[in-house]
Design a protein around this motif. Structure first.
Motif, PDB file in Angstrom:
ATOM      1  N   VAL A  18       9.370  33.489 -22.624  1.00  0.00           N
ATOM      2  CA  VAL A  18       8.300  32.603 -22.162  1.00  0.00           C
ATOM      3  C   VAL A  18       7.755  31.780 -23.330  1.00  0.00           C
ATOM      4  N   LYS A  19       7.491  30.511 -23.074  1.00  0.00           N
ATOM      5  CA  LYS A  19       6.905  29.636 -24.088  1.00  0.00           C
ATOM      6  C   LYS A  19       5.581  29.073 -23.566  1.00  0.00           C
ATOM      7  N   ARG A  20       4.743  28.663 -24.471  1.00  0.00           N
ATOM      8  CA  ARG A  20       3.458  28.058 -24.104  1.00  0.00           C
ATOM      9  C   ARG A  20       3.662  26.867 -23.159  1.00  0.00           C
ATOM     10  N   THR A  21       4.727  26.133 -23.381  1.00  0.00           N
ATOM     11  CA  THR A  21       4.962  24.942 -22.548  1.00  0.00           C
ATOM     12  C   THR A  21       5.398  25.282 -21.117  1.00  0.00           C
ATOM     13  N   ASP A  22       5.620  26.550 -20.848  1.00  0.00           N
ATOM     14  CA  ASP A  22       5.912  26.948 -19.462  1.00  0.00           C
ATOM     15  C   ASP A  22       4.631  26.987 -18.618  1.00  0.00           C
ATOM     16  N   PHE A  23       3.484  26.764 -19.272  1.00  0.00           N
ATOM     17  CA  PHE A  23       2.196  26.809 -18.570  1.00  0.00           C
ATOM     18  C   PHE A  23       1.416  25.523 -18.820  1.00  0.00           C
ATOM     19  N   ASN A  24       0.531  25.232 -17.888  1.00  0.00           N
ATOM     20  CA  ASN A  24      -0.509  24.238 -18.146  1.00  0.00           C
ATOM     21  C   ASN A  24      -1.827  24.988 -18.326  1.00  0.00           C
ATOM     22  N   TYR A  25      -2.540  24.669 -19.368  1.00  0.00           N
ATOM     23  CA  TYR A  25      -3.855  25.251 -19.598  1.00  0.00           C
ATOM     24  C   TYR A  25      -4.854  24.273 -19.001  1.00  0.00           C
ATOM     25  N   VAL A  26      -5.561  24.703 -17.973  1.00  0.00           N
ATOM     26  CA  VAL A  26      -6.319  23.789 -17.125  1.00  0.00           C
ATOM     27  C   VAL A  26      -7.788  24.190 -17.109  1.00  0.00           C
ATOM     28  N   GLU A  27      -8.645  23.225 -17.012  1.00  0.00           N
ATOM     29  CA  GLU A  27     -10.066  23.520 -16.823  1.00  0.00           C
ATOM     30  C   GLU A  27     -10.494  22.934 -15.492  1.00  0.00           C
ATOM     31  N   GLU A  28     -11.162  23.750 -14.687  1.00  0.00           N
ATOM     32  CA  GLU A  28     -11.675  23.209 -13.424  1.00  0.00           C
ATOM     33  C   GLU A  28     -12.995  23.879 -13.104  1.00  0.00           C
ATOM     34  N   PRO A  29     -13.780  23.297 -12.207  1.00  0.00           N
ATOM     35  CA  PRO A  29     -15.048  23.942 -11.876  1.00  0.00           C
ATOM     36  C   PRO A  29     -14.797  25.241 -11.113  1.00  0.00           C
ATOM     37  N   VAL A  30     -15.671  26.191 -11.302  1.00  0.00           N
ATOM     38  CA  VAL A  30     -15.574  27.444 -10.555  1.00  0.00           C
ATOM     39  C   VAL A  30     -15.869  27.174  -9.081  1.00  0.00           C
ATOM     40  N   HIS A  31     -15.068  27.745  -8.208  1.00  0.00           N
ATOM     41  CA  HIS A  31     -15.298  27.618  -6.766  1.00  0.00           C
ATOM     42  C   HIS A  31     -16.339  28.625  -6.324  1.00  0.00           C
ATOM     43  N   SER A  32     -17.435  28.172  -5.760  1.00  0.00           N
ATOM     44  CA  SER A  32     -18.437  29.108  -5.249  1.00  0.00           C
ATOM     45  C   SER A  32     -17.845  29.868  -4.070  1.00  0.00           C
ATOM     46  N   PRO A  33     -18.183  31.145  -3.948  1.00  0.00           N
ATOM     47  CA  PRO A  33     -17.618  31.925  -2.851  1.00  0.00           C
ATOM     48  C   PRO A  33     -18.143  31.472  -1.502  1.00  0.00           C
ATOM     49  N   GLY A  34     -17.248  31.391  -0.515  1.00  0.00           N
ATOM     50  CA  GLY A  34     -17.654  31.132   0.861  1.00  0.00           C
ATOM     51  C   GLY A  34     -17.970  32.449   1.562  1.00  0.00           C
ATOM     52  N   ASP A  35     -18.127  32.399   2.870  1.00  0.00           N
ATOM     53  CA  ASP A  35     -18.387  33.628   3.628  1.00  0.00           C
ATOM     54  C   ASP A  35     -17.254  34.618   3.428  1.00  0.00           C
ATOM     55  N   ASN A  36     -17.630  35.863   3.251  1.00  0.00           N
ATOM     56  CA  ASN A  36     -16.648  36.941   3.031  1.00  0.00           C
ATOM     57  C   ASN A  36     -15.822  36.753   1.760  1.00  0.00           C
ATOM     58  N   GLU A  37     -16.362  35.975   0.854  1.00  0.00           N
ATOM     59  CA  GLU A  37     -15.684  35.828  -0.435  1.00  0.00           C
ATOM     60  C   GLU A  37     -16.576  36.366  -1.558  1.00  0.00           C
ATOM     61  N   VAL A  38     -15.900  36.557  -2.694  1.00  0.00           N
ATOM     62  CA  VAL A  38     -16.609  37.110  -3.833  1.00  0.00           C
ATOM     63  C   VAL A  38     -16.138  36.371  -5.087  1.00  0.00           C
ATOM     64  N   LEU A  39     -17.081  36.093  -5.983  1.00  0.00           N
ATOM     65  CA  LEU A  39     -16.744  35.434  -7.255  1.00  0.00           C
ATOM     66  C   LEU A  39     -16.767  36.491  -8.357  1.00  0.00           C
ATOM     67  N   VAL A  40     -15.610  36.607  -9.052  1.00  0.00           N
ATOM     68  CA  VAL A  40     -15.468  37.635 -10.080  1.00  0.00           C
ATOM     69  C   VAL A  40     -15.274  36.967 -11.434  1.00  0.00           C
ATOM     70  N   LYS A  41     -16.010  37.453 -12.421  1.00  0.00           N
ATOM     71  CA  LYS A  41     -15.806  37.011 -13.798  1.00  0.00           C
ATOM     72  C   LYS A  41     -14.793  37.947 -14.451  1.00  0.00           C
ATOM     73  N   THR A  42     -13.719  37.363 -14.962  1.00  0.00           N
ATOM     74  CA  THR A  42     -12.662  38.178 -15.583  1.00  0.00           C
ATOM     75  C   THR A  42     -13.146  38.753 -16.905  1.00  0.00           C
ATOM     76  N   LEU A  43     -12.950  40.061 -17.070  1.00  0.00           N
ATOM     77  CA  LEU A  43     -13.265  40.699 -18.346  1.00  0.00           C
ATOM     78  C   LEU A  43     -11.984  41.058 -19.103  1.00  0.00           C
ATOM     79  N   TYR A  44     -11.071  41.757 -18.432  1.00  0.00           N
ATOM     80  CA  TYR A  44      -9.811  42.186 -19.055  1.00  0.00           C
ATOM     81  C   TYR A  44      -8.658  41.869 -18.115  1.00  0.00           C
ATOM     82  N   LEU A  45      -7.568  41.378 -18.677  1.00  0.00           N
ATOM     83  CA  LEU A  45      -6.371  41.117 -17.877  1.00  0.00           C
ATOM     84  C   LEU A  45      -5.230  42.004 -18.343  1.00  0.00           C
TER      85      LEU A  45
END
Lengths: 336, 336
Positions: A18-45
């Motif tokens: 795998v190389k870095r160029t196999d990915f796009n590093y993207v910035e976008e606004p966080v999607h607010s959760p809709g009904d029955n959804e949950v917004l999670v902040k990533t701590l560890y992957l």
């Protein structure tokens, strides 16, 4: 305040490593959760060898990550906002968060984790998919009996360390195969393996003969390639090989090396069986409870290799394939 | 009258295909039986792919034939003289007679056969080791369920024909892989296979896709090599591969070709298990009774390819590896 979310999205099907160029590093606004959804902040992957397979096109045990999609990854995070009845802000959760800072999820496959039972990164290793893989692969497919000899490759990795320790708990003789003296010493001195073989400097066949004088009853294979082929020459009668992975082959551009000694299965009336951990999803809680007990009693030890910084993802992932990581490889994205 | 015994004794470890010069053709006097011994006149000898493996040096499921030893072979003969309490002159028997006209034996592993149940050559095929191999390999390891798809390679051979017919009796969809139109027609038209694939002229992968639309549940492998690799790409979930042999590889001088698609075992949670028929020796009578019943009812058909003349042995054996034989290959040595 509008939260911004940084993400790695798959840009190309990797050829070889795998190389870095196999990915796009993207910035976008966080999607607010809709009904029955949950917004999670990533701590560890969780960074896992299987991720390499998910990047390939074609049928496998789960669909590949689509081009343009956020790279798939399991992770532990904290609920920031919830419109889902089962989750509240402040809950710690495990789920398929993806390689990104925030995930807006429908709650399917999301489960709460308890930081008082074990530190959060442990939920990506011993109490997560690698631990479940080790537990069910060894016990359900390997079926080790007391006094039998269990060999595990990738022994110092997230799956291997758990396989070996559970095999010890079950009364087996345990031999680990790992790369480098430091890892091998850790297996025998800290985890209580009976022997460790350093594939980088030892003659693996000779060492297996020495450490498995009655042959190999269970081989838990994480690596494939030459090591699988060598272990095949040392099987005991009715041996069971658990095919969990083949990390030595994932980046191969010349095709996979098949085990040319597979006829040893016939000579020894042995079997080779593949396993996918997801099949055991309804039994994760049972395994989790038992393993949490072993953690508490000290029979099961964990080790994590934590690298900080979402932006390091492509290079950090490569540590898995060079054998550079020592313990469960975790990407730390944020503080709780 | 002193009876003379002609024998083929192993003279050299063959490299690649067997040659006449790998044997010495020897004449010696017949050894009269001592106490608890029996003298058997060879009538029919079984020629089997496994014989090629017995000529190689090194550990396998039975010791290799030693240099200078009479080449090992199963056969059916008639007792000429007996000092053994269990056998009488005139009895027809099956045992490891070896490639020779007369065998003086201690009675171990020797069993009576009844020519009124089936013609004598059938005791070398369907009611002999190939039949037992098919019966136990398919039923005990393959574990086919009604409605499942069973694929067998070497399908027109001694083992394959029995595997396919038993699978039909058990209510499976059966697809055979064989070489040539004549063999394929025999499988579908005479033996009732649902489909046959001619590996010499068909695109095996495409044909498997066509004839096994739900994938392959049980693959009984007699051939190894490329065909094993292709079938691996067409497995159904939880498929079982029975490794019975690898005739495509036995004469290879470049090492065995391992199945490079073995990771399909993981993707499909499938297994690959080796079997050796000798493990089932205490259950041969049970299987023999059941198969004799199927023969009688016409559910099981047999076909033998009988070549006459002990002295033709080395060349006749080669028919197995060229795929020239059609049915169980039997060497006729003498009339009863």
């Amino acid at each position: 305040m509008t939260l911004r979310n940084h993400q790695f999205r798959l840009a190309a099907r990797p050829v070889g490593a795998v190389k870095r160029t196999d990915f796009n590093y993207v910035e976008e606004p966080v999607h607010s959760p809709g009904d029955n959804e949950v917004l999670v902040k990533t701590l560890y992957l969780s960074l896992d060898p299987a991720m390499r397979g998910w990047m390939n096109e074609g049928k496998s045990y789960i669909p590949p990550v689509a081009l343009g999609e956020v790279m798939r990854a399991g992770g532990v995070g904290k609920v920031v906002e919830s419109k889902h009845p089962k989750f509240n802000a402040g809950d710690f959760v495990y789920g398929t968060l993806g390689i990104q800072e925030y995930a807006t999820l429908d709650g399917k496959g999301l489960s709460k984790v308890d930081p008082s039972v074990a530190p959060l990164p442990v939920y990506l290793g011993t109490l997560g998919m690698p631990g479940m893989t080790a537990y069910f692969g060894l016990l359900d497919i390997g079926k080790p009996q007391p006094g039998e000899t269990v060999v595990v490759s990738g022994a110092a990795g997230a799956v291997g360390t758990v396989v070996g320790q559970i095999a010890k708990i079950k009364g087996c003789r345990v031999v680990g195969i790992a790369g480098g003296k430091q890892k091998c010493d850790y297996l025998t001195q800290t985890l209580g393996f009976d022997a460790a073989i350093d594939y980088k400097s030892d003659d693996v066949k000779k060492a297996l003969r020495q450490h498995c004088p009655k042959g190999v009853d269970v081989y838990f294979d994480n690596v494939g390639g030459d090591i699988l082929d060598i272990v095949l020459t040392q099987l005991a009668r009715k041996a069971r090989i658990v095919i969990c992975g083949a990390i030595s082959q994932y980046n191969s551009t010349r095709g996979v090396k098949g085990p040319s000694n597979y006829m040893s299965l016939l000579v020894n009336r042995a079997s080779m069986t593949g396993m996918v951990v997801f099949d055991y999803a309804d039994r994760y809680p049972e395994a989790g409870r038992e393993m949490a007990g072993w953690l508490k009693s000290g029979q099961l030890k964990t080790r994590e290799d934590i690298v900080s910084g979402l932006e390091t993802f492509p290079e950090t992932l490569l540590k898995l394939f060079s054998g550079e990581n020592f313990g469960k490889l975790v990407l730390k994205v944020a503080d709780a």
